[in-house]
Design an enzyme around this catalytic site. Structure first.
Site, PDB file in Angstrom:
ATOM      1  N   HIS A 121      23.048  36.821  26.387  1.00 28.04           N
ATOM      2  CA  HIS A 121      23.105  37.210  24.975  1.00 28.04           C
ATOM      3  C   HIS A 121      22.758  38.690  24.803  1.00 28.04           C
ATOM      4  CE1 HIS A 121      23.181  32.910  24.358  1.00 28.04           C
ATOM      5  NE2 HIS A 121      23.217  33.039  23.046  1.00 28.04           N
ATOM      6  N   HIS A 171      14.288  33.082  27.691  1.00 28.80           N
ATOM      7  CA  HIS A 171      14.341  34.252  28.557  1.00 28.80           C
ATOM      8  C   HIS A 171      12.993  34.947  28.617  1.00 28.80           C
ATOM      9  CE1 HIS A 171      18.471  34.596  29.841  1.00 28.80           C
ATOM     10  NE2 HIS A 171      18.911  34.427  28.617  1.00 28.80           N
TER      11      HIS A 171
END
EC number: 3.1.3.27
Length: 203
Positions: A121, A171
């Site tokens: 992303h 993440h």
């Protein structure tokens, strides 16, 4: 040319650093802290923000802007956006499967099945939004008048998406920084290539 080289070296540094115990420990500390500040309303906001970095959102956006550029007879630039997005996705997939970093496991709010480094992303947004900003400013008079604002918006979206990935627990911070470095690397390569083509055509 120094910007792409610097970004590439920074990525290599991060790829090596994530294997160090001190870096892993710092990453985990930040991820745990992110869990502590969660609020129901903020969960919804961050879930919405993170969607801005998904392929399912960015690909239609690129196609739509490509159609606008086609209307202005700038079809090549629209195709270039599609190409760099494809390169971004392929590079991210290859690197994740090569590095094989396991994602954080601190109550993630969304499900992700791929590896963690670099963040897809973050890489998407750091590449695509600046590229879109570049071509909008380059070709459309309205956007060219507000160049700084256009690039600022692109930057803010990129940073927010990166923050959302850590907040949602999918993440580590170094994953996001790795994604940013490669995304920006691709952006500067596209920008440099486009400027060289422009100078070549003018000769």
């Amino acid at each position: 040319m120094y910007k792409p080289i610097s970004l590439f070296l920074f990525f290599l540094f991060l790829a090596a650093a994530i294997h160090a115990n001190a870096v892993q420990s710092a990453d985990e500390t930040i991820s745990k802290a992110a869990v502590l500040i969660r609020q129901p309303w903020l969960n919804d906001v961050m879930t919405g923000v993170t969607y801005l970095g998904t392929s399912s959102f960015l690909l239609p956006l690129i196609v739509m802007i490509g159609a606008v550029l086609f209307f202005y007879r700038k079809t090549w630039d629209g195709l270039l956006m599609l190409f760099v997005f494809g390169a971004d996705r392929l590079l991210n997939k290859v690197l994740k499967e090569w590095i094989e970093r396991v994602r954080p496991d601190f109550a993630p709010l969304v499900h992700e099945s791929s590896f963690s480094f670099p963040s897809g992303h973050s890489m998407n947004t750091a590449c695509v939004y600046p590229v879109i900003a570049y071509f909008l400013v380059k070709h459309l008079p309205f956007f060219s008048k507000y160049k700084k604002t256009v690039y600022t918006i692109a930057g803010v979206i990129t940073v927010l998406v990166g923050i959302s990935r850590v907040y949602l627990g999918v993440h580590f911070v170094t994953d996001v920084l790795g994604g940013f470095s490669l995304g920006l690397l691709l952006f500067f390569l596209v920008k440099g290539f486009d400027e060289k083509i422009k100078r070549f055509r003018q000769k």
